[in-house]
Design a protein around this motif. Structure first.
Motif, PDB file in Angstrom:
ATOM      1  N   ASP A 105      32.277  43.147  45.992  1.00 17.07           N
ATOM      2  CA  ASP A 105      31.115  42.913  45.094  1.00 17.07           C
ATOM      3  C   ASP A 105      31.065  43.840  43.817  1.00 17.07           C
ATOM      4  O   ASP A 105      30.912  43.457  42.914  1.00 17.07           O
ATOM      5  CB  ASP A 105      29.847  42.867  45.648  1.00 17.07           C
ATOM      6  N   ARG A 106      31.167  45.345  44.145  1.00 16.62           N
ATOM      7  CA  ARG A 106      31.172  46.398  43.123  1.00 16.62           C
ATOM      8  C   ARG A 106      32.229  45.889  42.162  1.00 16.62           C
ATOM      9  O   ARG A 106      32.001  46.121  40.880  1.00 16.62           O
ATOM     10  CB  ARG A 106      31.106  47.696  43.708  1.00 16.62           C
ATOM     11  N   THR A 107      33.355  45.796  42.532  1.00 22.99           N
ATOM     12  CA  THR A 107      34.415  45.640  41.597  1.00 22.99           C
ATOM     13  C   THR A 107      34.333  44.282  40.819  1.00 22.99           C
ATOM     14  O   THR A 107      34.783  44.368  39.688  1.00 22.99           O
ATOM     15  CB  THR A 107      35.806  45.539  42.563  1.00 22.99           C
ATOM     16  N   ASP A 108      33.919  43.155  41.399  1.00 21.96           N
ATOM     17  CA  ASP A 108      33.385  42.082  40.659  1.00 21.96           C
ATOM     18  C   ASP A 108      32.569  42.333  39.652  1.00 21.96           C
ATOM     19  O   ASP A 108      32.714  41.645  38.506  1.00 21.96           O
ATOM     20  CB  ASP A 108      32.935  41.096  41.712  1.00 21.96           C
ATOM     21  N   PRO A 119      39.706  35.052  41.306  1.00 20.67           N
ATOM     22  CA  PRO A 119      39.152  35.675  42.635  1.00 20.67           C
ATOM     23  C   PRO A 119      40.120  35.774  43.803  1.00 20.67           C
ATOM     24  O   PRO A 119      40.281  35.105  44.606  1.00 20.67           O
ATOM     25  CB  PRO A 119      38.111  34.360  42.807  1.00 20.67           C
ATOM     26  N   LEU A 120      41.165  36.693  43.735  1.00 22.46           N
ATOM     27  CA  LEU A 120      41.953  37.085  44.441  1.00 22.46           C
ATOM     28  C   LEU A 120      41.827  38.453  45.057  1.00 22.46           C
ATOM     29  O   LEU A 120      41.744  39.420  44.121  1.00 22.46           O
ATOM     30  CB  LEU A 120      43.524  37.023  44.019  1.00 22.46           C
ATOM     31  N   LEU A 121      41.863  38.864  46.184  1.00 25.24           N
ATOM     32  CA  LEU A 121      41.505  39.897  46.954  1.00 25.24           C
ATOM     33  C   LEU A 121      43.203  40.596  47.376  1.00 25.24           C
ATOM     34  O   LEU A 121      43.404  40.094  48.422  1.00 25.24           O
ATOM     35  CB  LEU A 121      40.540  39.996  47.924  1.00 25.24           C
ATOM     36  N   ARG A 122      43.352  41.808  46.954  1.00 23.55           N
ATOM     37  CA  ARG A 122      44.492  42.646  47.417  1.00 23.55           C
ATOM     38  C   ARG A 122      43.860  43.520  48.428  1.00 23.55           C
ATOM     39  O   ARG A 122      43.127  44.699  47.872  1.00 23.55           O
ATOM     40  CB  ARG A 122      45.361  43.046  46.438  1.00 23.55           C
ATOM     41  N   PHE A 123      43.845  43.502  49.559  1.00 23.63           N
ATOM     42  CA  PHE A 123      43.584  44.472  50.692  1.00 23.63           C
ATOM     43  C   PHE A 123      44.042  45.830  50.458  1.00 23.63           C
ATOM     44  O   PHE A 123      45.323  45.814  50.243  1.00 23.63           O
ATOM     45  CB  PHE A 123      43.522  43.923  52.084  1.00 23.63           C
ATOM     46  N   PRO A 124      43.257  46.830  50.373  1.00 22.30           N
ATOM     47  CA  PRO A 124      43.950  48.128  50.297  1.00 22.30           C
ATOM     48  C   PRO A 124      44.668  48.481  51.477  1.00 22.30           C
ATOM     49  O   PRO A 124      44.524  48.382  52.836  1.00 22.30           O
ATOM     50  CB  PRO A 124      42.658  49.287  50.302  1.00 22.30           C
ATOM     51  N   TYR A 125      45.890  48.981  51.066  1.00 21.71           N
ATOM     52  CA  TYR A 125      47.019  49.522  51.943  1.00 21.71           C
ATOM     53  C   TYR A 125      47.561  48.013  52.807  1.00 21.71           C
ATOM     54  O   TYR A 125      48.353  48.278  54.004  1.00 21.71           O
ATOM     55  CB  TYR A 125      46.714  50.478  53.075  1.00 21.71           C
ATOM     56  N   GLY A 146      34.525  31.585  47.324  1.00 19.39           N
ATOM     57  CA  GLY A 146      35.571  31.206  46.614  1.00 19.39           C
ATOM     58  C   GLY A 146      36.588  32.087  46.427  1.00 19.39           C
ATOM     59  O   GLY A 146      37.314  32.303  45.294  1.00 19.39           O
ATOM     60  N   TYR A 147      36.772  32.933  47.369  1.00 20.69           N
ATOM     61  CA  TYR A 147      37.880  34.061  47.398  1.00 20.69           C
ATOM     62  C   TYR A 147      39.176  33.696  48.097  1.00 20.69           C
ATOM     63  O   TYR A 147      38.859  32.962  49.152  1.00 20.69           O
ATOM     64  CB  TYR A 147      37.420  35.431  47.625  1.00 20.69           C
ATOM     65  N   ARG A 148      40.160  34.046  47.768  1.00 21.01           N
ATOM     66  CA  ARG A 148      41.384  34.033  48.580  1.00 21.01           C
ATOM     67  C   ARG A 148      42.095  35.506  48.587  1.00 21.01           C
ATOM     68  O   ARG A 148      41.922  36.100  47.782  1.00 21.01           O
ATOM     69  CB  ARG A 148      42.304  33.095  47.996  1.00 21.01           C
ATOM     70  N   ALA A 149      42.499  35.728  49.745  1.00 21.05           N
ATOM     71  CA  ALA A 149      43.435  36.805  50.002  1.00 21.05           C
ATOM     72  C   ALA A 149      44.817  36.920  49.085  1.00 21.05           C
ATOM     73  O   ALA A 149      45.334  35.661  48.844  1.00 21.05           O
ATOM     74  CB  ALA A 149      43.819  36.884  51.326  1.00 21.05           C
ATOM     75  N   ALA A 150      45.140  37.831  48.555  1.00 20.22           N
ATOM     76  CA  ALA A 150      46.399  38.077  47.919  1.00 20.22           C
ATOM     77  C   ALA A 150      47.372  39.003  48.455  1.00 20.22           C
ATOM     78  O   ALA A 150      47.776  39.895  48.042  1.00 20.22           O
ATOM     79  CB  ALA A 150      46.106  38.429  46.401  1.00 20.22           C
ATOM     80  N   PRO A 151      48.071  38.421  49.777  1.00 21.91           N
ATOM     81  CA  PRO A 151      49.001  39.118  50.268  1.00 21.91           C
ATOM     82  C   PRO A 151      50.334  39.530  49.430  1.00 21.91           C
ATOM     83  O   PRO A 151      50.488  38.640  48.699  1.00 21.91           O
ATOM     84  CB  PRO A 151      49.143  38.375  51.833  1.00 21.91           C
ATOM     85  N   VAL A 152      51.308  39.953  50.271  1.00 25.16           N
ATOM     86  CA  VAL A 152      52.482  40.116  49.621  1.00 25.16           C
ATOM     87  C   VAL A 152      53.562  39.548  50.372  1.00 25.16           C
ATOM     88  O   VAL A 152      53.230  39.693  51.698  1.00 25.16           O
ATOM     89  CB  VAL A 152      52.838  41.596  48.733  1.00 25.16           C
ATOM     90  N   SER A 153      54.463  39.342  49.917  1.00 25.21           N
ATOM     91  CA  SER A 153      55.785  38.969  51.058  1.00 25.21           C
ATOM     92  C   SER A 153      56.884  39.919  50.896  1.00 25.21           C
ATOM     93  O   SER A 153      57.588  40.191  51.907  1.00 25.21           O
ATOM     94  CB  SER A 153      56.384  37.395  50.629  1.00 25.21           C
TER      95      SER A 153
END
Length: 296
Positions: A105-108, A119-125, A146-153
């Protein structure tokens, strides 16, 4: 059987797509070269006619000029996601689920008004929780807000290569720095090939891949060469917002601890043996560079 083999070969050849994402942000208060590196990356993307995506963390970006650098990315047309305020892992005992959500929320509150914010969230590490309660609690919160995770492949140890590269630059050893940069580009190509093969084995197809890089010196200096190398291998570079529409990124593996690359997590869930841990660093890469005489 022959038709199936030919189909698989077709999937693996000519259908490889890749979106570039950059984590953390650059803080001129702690890194005097930050404005130049950011400008280099933006110029490289512009020259290559690419749209990328930035996932800034307030802790890694700072205030004032650091935030202004992120705005430059947004105004250049690159999407801005969320990488939390404090860059703390959801698997840390010292952070609660409520505290992690407060970080989001602070980052938003800071980047919510920027152009091209998504609204995509990249989890730290790339850590998504070490318990069912944290993992599923965060997933429920994202769905409700309304958020989605933003993983990497595709993950790669660009942080470690950057440390080695920067050490040679600091010593004025431009020859070894150039050789580290070449080794790094080959490393990215190798990791991409590994995850592409793992994806085809696990998913039965080639997905639109997302590569995690960081806003650092080696990527600033090498971006043009990185893009050229991938294109020479017949990778098509795409807008990561398009790549994230691939159904792969809506998958929610049941693995614990949760996170890492989405392809690796799904392969682990499927019981694939011999998986190399995705967050490779000096343990895996130091012997490679040492054999080439490239360690400082």
């Amino acid at each position: 059987m022959k038709l199936l083999t030919l189909s698989a070969a077709f999937l693996m050849a000519g259908a490889q797509q890749l979106g570039l994402t950059f984590d953390d942000g650059l803080n001129p208060d702690t890194e005097p070269h930050a404005p130049r590196w950011s400008a280099q990356i933006l110029a490289g993307l512009r020259q290559a006619e690419l749209t990328a995506m930035a996932f800034p963390s307030l802790a890694r970006t700072g205030e004032g000029q650091g935030l202004a650098l992120i705005r430059q990315w947004a105004e250049a047309g690159h999407a801005i996601g969320n990488h939390t305020a404090s860059h703390r892992s959801l698997s840390l005992p010292s952070i609660t689920l409520a505290g992690f959500i407060a970080d989001v929320d602070r980052t938003d509150a800071v980047f919510g008004s920027y152009p091209n914010r998504v609204p995509l969230l990249r989890f730290p590490y790339l850590k998504e929780g070490n318990s069912v309660e944290r993992r599923d609690g965060m997933r429920a919160w994202m769905q409700a807000h309304g958020y989605r995770a933003a993983p990497v492949s595709i993950d790669a140890s660009d942080g470690y290569y950057d440390q080695v590269y920067a050490a040679h630059i600091a010593k004025g050893d431009t020859d070894r720095a150039s050789r580290v940069k070449r080794a790094y580009i080959q490393h990215l190509l190798d990791r991409a090939s590994y995850y592409e093969a793992l994806a085809v084995t696990t998913l039965g197809r080639s997905p639109a891949h997302v590569l995690r890089l960081h806003t650092n010196q080696i990527n600033a200096d090498a971006l043009g060469e990185i893009v050229a190398a991938f294109r020479a291998r017949d990778w098509t570079l795409v807008n990561p917002c398009i790549a994230f529409d691939d159904p792969l990124y809506a998958r929610q593996p049941e693995t614990l601890p949760a996170g890492e690359t989405i392809v690796w997590a799904l392969a682990r869930q499927a019981g694939h043996a011999g998986l190399r841990y995705p967050a490779e660093d000096s343990t895996d890469e130091a012997p490679v560079l040492c054999a080439q005489g490239l360690l400082p």
